[in-house]
Design a protein around this motif. Structure first.
Motif, short mmCIF file in Angstrom:
data_model
loop_
_atom_site.label_atom_id
_atom_site.label_comp_id
_atom_site.label_asym_id
_atom_site.label_seq_id
_atom_site.Cartn_x
_atom_site.Cartn_y
_atom_site.Cartn_z
N ARG A 5 124.12 29.22 66.06
CA ARG A 5 124.04 30.43 65.09
C ARG A 5 125.58 30.40 64.90
NH1 ARG A 5 120.57 33.00 63.18
NH2 ARG A 5 118.53 33.52 63.85
N ASP A 6 126.47 30.49 66.11
CA ASP A 6 128.06 30.71 65.97
C ASP A 6 128.56 29.79 64.86
OD1 ASP A 6 128.10 32.76 67.19
OD2 ASP A 6 128.55 31.98 69.13
N ARG A 7 128.17 28.41 65.27
CA ARG A 7 128.76 26.98 64.28
C ARG A 7 128.21 27.39 63.06
NH1 ARG A 7 129.84 21.52 65.09
NH2 ARG A 7 130.09 20.65 63.04
N ALA A 8 127.01 27.89 62.71
CA ALA A 8 126.56 27.75 61.25
C ALA A 8 127.06 29.05 60.64
CB ALA A 8 124.92 28.22 61.23
N ARG A 9 127.70 29.84 61.24
CA ARG A 9 128.34 31.11 60.53
C ARG A 9 129.78 30.38 60.42
NH1 ARG A 9 125.52 34.75 63.68
NH2 ARG A 9 126.69 34.35 65.69
N ASP A 10 130.32 29.53 61.09
CA ASP A 10 131.61 29.13 60.55
C ASP A 10 131.43 28.10 59.52
OD1 ASP A 10 132.88 30.22 62.90
OD2 ASP A 10 132.66 28.47 64.05
N ALA A 11 130.09 27.38 59.54
CA ALA A 11 129.98 26.52 58.35
C ALA A 11 129.86 27.31 56.93
CB ALA A 11 128.70 25.61 58.84
N LEU A 12 129.27 28.45 56.92
CA LEU A 12 128.84 29.09 55.90
C LEU A 12 130.32 29.80 55.22
CD1 LEU A 12 125.85 30.99 56.96
CD2 LEU A 12 125.94 29.22 54.97
N THR A 13 131.35 30.09 56.23
CA THR A 13 132.52 30.52 55.55
C THR A 13 133.08 29.69 54.73
OG1 THR A 13 133.83 29.80 57.73
CG2 THR A 13 132.90 31.86 57.64
N ALA A 14 132.90 28.14 55.04
CA ALA A 14 133.32 27.11 54.04
C ALA A 14 132.74 27.37 52.69
CB ALA A 14 133.41 25.98 54.82
N ASN A 15 131.27 27.30 52.67
CA ASN A 15 130.46 27.39 51.72
C ASN A 15 129.00 27.63 52.02
OD1 ASN A 15 128.69 25.01 51.52
ND2 ASN A 15 130.78 24.00 51.89
N GLN A 16 128.35 28.37 51.28
CA GLN A 16 127.08 28.86 51.33
C GLN A 16 125.95 27.84 50.70
OE1 GLN A 16 126.43 33.00 51.01
NE2 GLN A 16 128.43 33.70 51.77
N TYR A 17 126.56 26.66 50.49
CA TYR A 17 125.27 25.95 50.02
C TYR A 17 124.50 25.38 50.95
CZ TYR A 17 123.31 21.69 47.71
OH TYR A 17 122.50 20.67 47.48
N VAL A 18 123.05 25.55 50.46
CA VAL A 18 121.91 25.10 51.47
C VAL A 18 121.05 24.44 50.31
CG1 VAL A 18 120.12 25.82 52.69
CG2 VAL A 18 122.01 26.88 53.01
N GLY A 19 120.77 22.88 50.61
CA GLY A 19 120.05 22.30 49.56
C GLY A 19 120.26 21.00 49.98
N PRO A 20 119.66 20.22 48.82
CA PRO A 20 119.84 18.57 48.91
C PRO A 20 121.24 18.22 49.25
CG PRO A 20 118.48 19.07 47.16
CD PRO A 20 118.89 20.53 47.50
N VAL A 36 120.93 25.37 56.99
CA VAL A 36 119.38 25.40 56.66
C VAL A 36 118.75 26.16 57.51
CG1 VAL A 36 117.32 23.97 56.37
CG2 VAL A 36 119.46 23.24 55.36
N LEU A 37 119.01 25.95 58.88
CA LEU A 37 118.13 26.52 59.96
C LEU A 37 118.71 28.20 59.86
CD1 LEU A 37 117.99 23.93 62.83
CD2 LEU A 37 116.23 25.03 61.41
N TYR A 38 119.79 28.36 59.67
CA TYR A 38 120.34 29.68 59.60
C TYR A 38 119.87 30.67 58.59
CZ TYR A 38 123.75 33.72 60.19
OH TYR A 38 124.32 34.91 60.21
N ILE A 39 119.64 30.12 57.41
CA ILE A 39 119.47 30.64 56.26
C ILE A 39 117.85 30.92 56.26
CG2 ILE A 39 119.30 30.92 53.84
CD1 ILE A 39 122.03 31.38 54.91
N GLN A 40 117.13 29.77 56.61
CA GLN A 40 115.76 29.70 56.43
C GLN A 40 114.94 29.89 57.69
OE1 GLN A 40 114.43 26.07 54.44
NE2 GLN A 40 115.80 26.35 52.58
N GLY A 41 115.75 30.11 59.06
CA GLY A 41 114.88 30.21 60.26
C GLY A 41 114.38 29.03 60.64
N ALA A 42 113.60 29.18 61.69
CA ALA A 42 113.00 28.14 62.32
C ALA A 42 112.12 27.06 61.31
CB ALA A 42 112.20 28.56 63.49
N ARG A 43 112.35 25.78 61.39
CA ARG A 43 111.78 24.78 60.81
C ARG A 43 111.30 23.55 61.42
NH1 ARG A 43 111.32 28.67 57.77
NH2 ARG A 43 111.66 29.28 55.64
#
Length: 452
Positions: free
Chosen positions: A102-117, A44-51
């Protein structure tokens, strides 16, 4: 045929105060691991930025305490840092990723790019689908008569439709085109009414399956909005939700597919770029109605479609496949309606049709029914009804041109008449001239075509 009735005022089976997913009390209640939730927050923070903490909570739809515990852990691990604040509590803190985050988020996004509920595990989805099963919905004779009041149908037809709806199994509507099969199907869906809770997404062995589809799932806007709360730090620790917000309350779904349906659309649709799955039509229709219109005109042979549904129709369980090869069962909890204008014998053999529980032949209108449909259509369009107009159509077109009367003809003829009278800037009335111009632009004259 007149417009569909407004069914919202009718008394239909609905959800009670207890028929909602319970508010989550512990992270364990989610059925998800702490690391799964952590990865979701990082994405969420990687795709949407600071929140702010509130904004992150609104995206993942988990209680703030769960979100804050994970954010605090990420701060201690130096993956998240606070960039500022917009309030007095941690809900107003502005969180952003560090380089390690950011490195950890990129690793998570390689598994899937789901961002939501946050998704709901498959076993929780199964349990909740069965709890609010369409088999619990019931209609009575009076409800059926009221629901179909806009249609001119024989009592015998209504007496067959009622039990078919209550069966919540399968229904085969067949007959000539233009006699209301699709309209009957849509009316059945509206007649059932009610509401149910569905998850935004489902988790299956670490894979994400997106279920909520705004095309078919229409939210009922009554949920409390946590964003309207004040900035008192204590307020953010109090769960104000009345249910697990990973679920959304929607009207009973109605999914209609037609000649575009292919066999592969009845399984999970995997996107290799996002590494996520889209639910097939029958899963989106769970708890509601799935209408297969123009059955027999799909590119997939009818026999293959029915073969695909033999087990779901009999066992109320379907099996879906992951791209990895794994299969898993899901509820098949839908009233499946087939509508066709082809002869049943030309579609599949009798052994296949036995799998479909109810078969109803939708006949064309007799003269008395036709007159009633014509009268109602005139009333809907503020045109003075004249019996002579119907007699003229029967004599000139149905008689001389050997055209079979259809239930849709009065509506279409009168719409043509309105178009013509507006063009000519004359009064909307059932004059012989306007009727002939309307019918000549609507009916096909095969004799003229043959002569040319």
């Amino acid at each position: 045929m007149s417009a569909a009735p407004n069914l919202h005022h009718m008394q239909v089976p609905g959800l009670t105060q207890d028929d909602r997913p319970s508010v989550l009390e512990t992270v364990g209640d989610t059925g998800l691991s702490g690391e799964f939730i952590t990865d979701l927050l990082l994405k969420v923070l990687y795709i949407q930025g600071a929140r702010s903490g509130l904004q992150v909570m609104e995206v993942v739809r988990l209680p703030f305490q769960f979100v804050d515990d994970r954010l605090l852990d990420l701060q201690q691990r130096r993956m998240v840092e606070v960039r500022g604040t917009s309030g007095l509590s941690r809900a107003g803190y502005i969180f952003d990723l560090t380089g390690a985050g950011r490195d950890r988020a990129r690793d998570a996004l390689t598994a899937n790019q789901y961002v939501g509920p946050a998704p709901v595990p498959l076993d929780q989805y199964r349990a909740w689908t069965l709890k609010q099963s369409i088999t619990n919905a019931r209609v009575t004779r009076d409800m059926v008569r009221e629901g179909f009041r806009a249609l001119v149908l024989e009592d015998a037809m209504l007496e067959m439709l009622g039990p078919a709806i209550n069966s919540a199994k399968s229904l085969f509507l067949y007959g000539a085109p233009g006699n209301g099969k699709s309209f009957i199907s849509e009316t059945i869906a509206g007649l059932l009414g009610g509401a149910l809770y569905i998850p935004f997404a489902i988790e299956v062995d670490g894979q994400i399956l997106q279920l909520f589809d705004p095309v078919y799932h229409h939210p009922i806007r009554h949920e409390p909005e946590s964003i309207s709360r004040g900035h008192d730090p204590g307020e953010w620790l109090k769960p104000i939700e009345d249910h697990d917000r990973r679920f959304i309350k929607v009207e009973r779904p109605v999914v209609m597919v037609g000649g575009e349906l292919t066999l592969d659309q009845l399984d999970l649709q995997y996107d290799p770029f996002t590494k996520m799955y889209q639910a097939p039509f029958q899963l989106k229709s769970n708890g509601g109605v799935l209408i297969l219109d123009d059955f027999g005109r799909q590119r997939t042979p009818p026999r293959d479609l029915l073969n695909r549904w033999i087990v779901p129709l009999e066992k109320r369980i379907d099996f879906l496949s992951l791209h990895t090869g794994g299969k898993f069962p899901v509820p098949f909890d839908t009233l499946l309606i087939f509508a066709t204008n082809l002869a049943p014998a030309d579609l599949v053999e009798e052994a296949f049709l036995r799998r479909i529980h109810y078969k109803i032949h939708v006949l064309g209108p007799d003269p008395e029914e036709y007159r009633e449909i014509f009268r109602r259509c005139c009333q809907d369009r503020d045109i003075a009804y004249q019996e002579a107009a119907v007699q003229h159509i029967y004599a000139r077109y149905y008689g001389q041109m050997s055209i079979q009367p259809r239930a849709c003809h009065p509506r279409d003829i009168l719409d043509h008449l309105l178009d013509i009278s507006r063009f000519l800037e004359v009064e909307h009335r059932l004059s012989t001239e306007l009727l002939d111009r309307a019918c000549q632009s609507y009916f096909l004259d095969d004799s003229t075509a043959a002569g040319s």
